[in-house]
Write a protein that holds these residues in place. Structure first.
Motif, short mmCIF file in Angstrom:
data_model
loop_
_atom_site.label_atom_id
_atom_site.label_comp_id
_atom_site.label_asym_id
_atom_site.label_seq_id
_atom_site.Cartn_x
_atom_site.Cartn_y
_atom_site.Cartn_z
N ASP A 115 0.82 -1.21 0.00
CA ASP A 115 0.00 0.00 0.00
C ASP A 115 0.86 1.27 0.00
O ASP A 115 2.01 1.26 0.42
CB ASP A 115 -0.92 0.00 1.23
N LYS A 172 5.60 4.52 0.55
CA LYS A 172 5.39 3.08 0.61
C LYS A 172 6.41 2.49 1.58
O LYS A 172 7.32 3.21 2.04
CB LYS A 172 5.54 2.46 -0.79
N THR A 229 -9.09 0.73 3.98
CA THR A 229 -7.74 0.68 3.46
C THR A 229 -7.67 0.65 1.93
O THR A 229 -6.62 0.38 1.37
CB THR A 229 -7.06 -0.61 3.96
N LYS A 286 -6.80 1.24 -1.55
CA LYS A 286 -5.67 2.02 -2.06
C LYS A 286 -6.10 3.27 -2.82
O LYS A 286 -5.45 4.31 -2.78
CB LYS A 286 -4.83 1.16 -3.01
N ASP A 343 -3.61 6.68 -2.50
CA ASP A 343 -2.36 6.60 -3.25
C ASP A 343 -2.55 7.29 -4.61
O ASP A 343 -3.24 6.78 -5.49
CB ASP A 343 -2.01 5.12 -3.42
#
Lengths: 343, 343, 343
Positions: free
Chosen positions: A208, A286, B227, B229, B233
């Motif tokens: 992640d 990361k 969570t 991604k 991100d």
């Protein structure tokens, strides 16, 4: 007389000096909620009172890094206001868990001094101790920083470099009273992997990533009452960037490491660490880990795992240093710590 | 063996399968404070212990959407890590209020499966139940998602599409024990409008707008230990954008609906919902509502109102779909829920 | 009938009118944690239960500005939704500390009215009182705002301008019960300077700066349930900017003033204040103070210091107004308050 704090310069430190850091801080559940909002933290023992009770604790302690950040924050006005660089950590030991309602104070003892050959800076080693309102030690660690000299004509002190362990041994670790992993619920914890499933040398890509924002790192850093200008004031650096507190990267990487190390529940030892490159807003953090060592303890079901935790802002996992021995430019953090995990 | 969670693929689900979701979570007042910081939430029953006590409750429960988000967040690693789309909700019922100090766990049962004709994806229906530390059900709802197949050669399962109610009836709703609106203080609550003042079909423009920021939606989404991604991100999507968690839009729209629906105090039923278009940072969320139904209950002074809540990122209020029957591009959310309101 | 709140216009206020503001709010430790995350607040009495106890209090009260912001936020829907300008404050007195768990309500009485000669706007003076769940007054202050008329043909009311003190005298201040600074620990508090070390007229540059972000000021303003559109909706102003709530600047400047005024522990009086220029995201707030007065009190070791607190977004410290008597364009805030400090 100026009323504001100019910070200490290299010549202001003496060997054996003890500094009582200011502004005690009571930590409760609000700080825990914020920790979960700021980091993708999911280790069950710090998330659930019921889970912590199933592990023999009275209820869920605050994340071990909350203790670290709060104690570290207290030291900033006295230790690193005029620091040029944060050089290293060693011999970090979490002694007593931080319970909601505890009030934290911190003191530091100067245990090493070395003036640099340029005569303009020097290295200061301090052993910092955080305590709760009962006077019990929460955390103790050694940190060394490079600090500017203000009066260059002050003679250099005698060089004393403390003898620090390259890494704690399992016998150095203090395990929270009552901790018992014999009834550990792996399904609730999120992963089936126990200590026996990890091999020394094994590497884990935590997959992640989190892109970091100015508002977040400033809120996190303020929460620990860390006042270093460089984190908050965009006019402070010539490039107009706010440098992200290295501890923000530590917490982000540790939280990301849940995915693959969900059962590395509590941090109990800090062997060393390097903030390899600066981190700025907009970068995507990361993380990857490597198993450095593992050991059993004398507590029921409780093992210890020594891990290298690496945070990056790009690049491939498991790459750390170049052929010149220097950290690659995408590496942000290289941390060496001990955690507790069911055997 | 890889230590990280790859998520489940379509072929990993079987009808009747029960999944215990990981990482129990204790919720206290810190989460409530954050909820108020992240959303313009002002419903008095969730804002004030004294107001909640005047309505017959022991003290102020956490916002009903805190229960939803926390339970939803627990399901993400098991249900939607490889989801292509979040298709719908049904039969959502809040059974027990969430009190500060409660620890939430969640389980899901697979109640429907249908492989798509392309053989590359399928739809999975799960009924998710969130429980407190006493084993009492906090919330139960059905959600269905489209999930990728990993091994395309696995045969398709028998198609089972669950029979779901298009909307809950008032008799399906569970009203918190002790709730009594006979002494309800409309001045303190902020608006004079009672159930009798709303007409079925009536529309309400909630007027206010909130421009959303990356730091806020990420903090909110992390707070629920979600969570996925794609929310965090910026390197994950080709366009470099972070998709905002649909629940962030739900909470924002619900909070904005205070202005016109200040007395729709507690959410007790979720009939359905669609995340019509993706939401990104920088967009300004506004909301409007339509009264779909209303009914009395057997509790003193307590009525139920069924509402359509629509969140938009622009455009005029009260416009929902185009002539092609598809949501207009400015519509973010179309939610159908039951709330409790003084008669 | 429209269900949403259009706010009051000038002609909707009558002299002597009492407005009960909506949405009571229970404040606990979560709000305190957020206050520390949003501002670099370090005054020890608001940071540590143990420190507060050493000063004779049962535990650490919430920051005095939390009381102010929460009460102020309650008034916005009734007082300033159609306000053109926030003109001033006077006679602000903190009467009872805000303890975690307290529920705040607020009422305002109209004490002055003056229609402007243009017939389109008028000035409204209100005395606002915040109370806890026991009916005790937490805070009382006067605020005046310029409000638009909606129906221009409504005759002007009789002009009544309240007689307000230019500044509170030390005898007007209420000192929290039990407060005792005779055992005050200056090292823990962070600075050695006591009341006797400050001279009337002395100026202090607080040195540190904080660059503000959209996410932070919106979270802070929402936390106090302040709903003014201009703080949240980037489509509301023609320039697409969100105006930062003036109280955010007050709290930021007060927190920054720790560096030089660490012992000015509690705010007990607000003599006046001007939001000299608007503040927007991306600006870097700095602060300086000037000592306006000081006095002893009848409590052991407790002195009072009257301070001018100036927030800027650039420029040199200690510059306030130009030759034309107007605030310089870099000045954001000019606040005049009393704080308690050890003698």
């Amino acid at each position: 007389m100026a009323k504001t704090n100019p910070g200490r310069f290299f010549e202001d430190y003496q060997l054996g000096q003890v500094i009582d850091h200011a502004v005690p801080r009571t930590i409760k559940m609000g700080e825990r909620a914020l920790y979960h909002a700021l980091y993708p933290a999911r280790h069950a023992l710090h998330s659930s009172d019921a889970f912590a009770q199933s592990c023999g604790l009275p209820f869920s302690p605050l994340d071990d890094l909350v203790t670290f950040h709060t104690v570290f924050g207290k030291t900033v006005p006295d230790v690193s206001l005029n620091a040029v660089a944060n050089l290293g950590y060693a011999e970090g030991r979490w002694i007593t868990p931080l319970w909601p309602g505890d009030t934290i104070t911190a003191t530091s003892e100067v245990i090493g001094l070395k003036e640099n050959s340029n005569g303009k800076t020097g290295v200061v080693w301090v052993r910092t101790t955080g305590r709760n309102q009962h006077g019990e030690t929460l955390l103790s660690y050694v940190r060394w920083v490079m600090v500017r000299k203000h009066h260059l004509d002050v003679p250099a002190p005698e060089t004393v470099i403390p003898d620090l362990k390259p890494a704690l041994e399992v016998g150095d670790l203090v395990i929270p009273e009552g901790l018992d992993f014999t009834g550990y619920d792996f399904a609730l914890a999120g992963e089936p992997h126990r200590l026996g499933d990890y091999e020394v040398g094994e590497t884990i890509d935590h997959v992640d990533g989190v892109t970091v924002e100015e508002a977040e790192h400033m809120m996190a850093t303020r929460l620990w009452q860390n006042t270093a200008k460089v984190h908050f004031d965009a006019t402070f650096r010539p490039d107009g960037q706010r440098l992200i507190y290295g501890g923000h990267v530590i917490s982000m990487a540790r939280a990301l490491s849940f995915n693959g190390l969900a059962n590395a529940q509590m941090i109990v030892g800090l062997n060393g660490g390097a903030h390899a490159n600066p981190c700025f807003s907009g970068q995507t953090i990361k993380a990857w880990s490597q198993v450095l060592d593992k050991a059993e303890t004398d507590r029921p079901g409780v093992g210890a795992i020594r891990l290298r935790l690496v945070a990056t802002k790009g690049g491939a996992p498991f790459e750390l240093k170049g052929e010149d021995g220097k950290y690659l430019s995408d590496v942000l953090l290289d941390l060496d710590y001990w955690a507790l995990m069911p055997v």
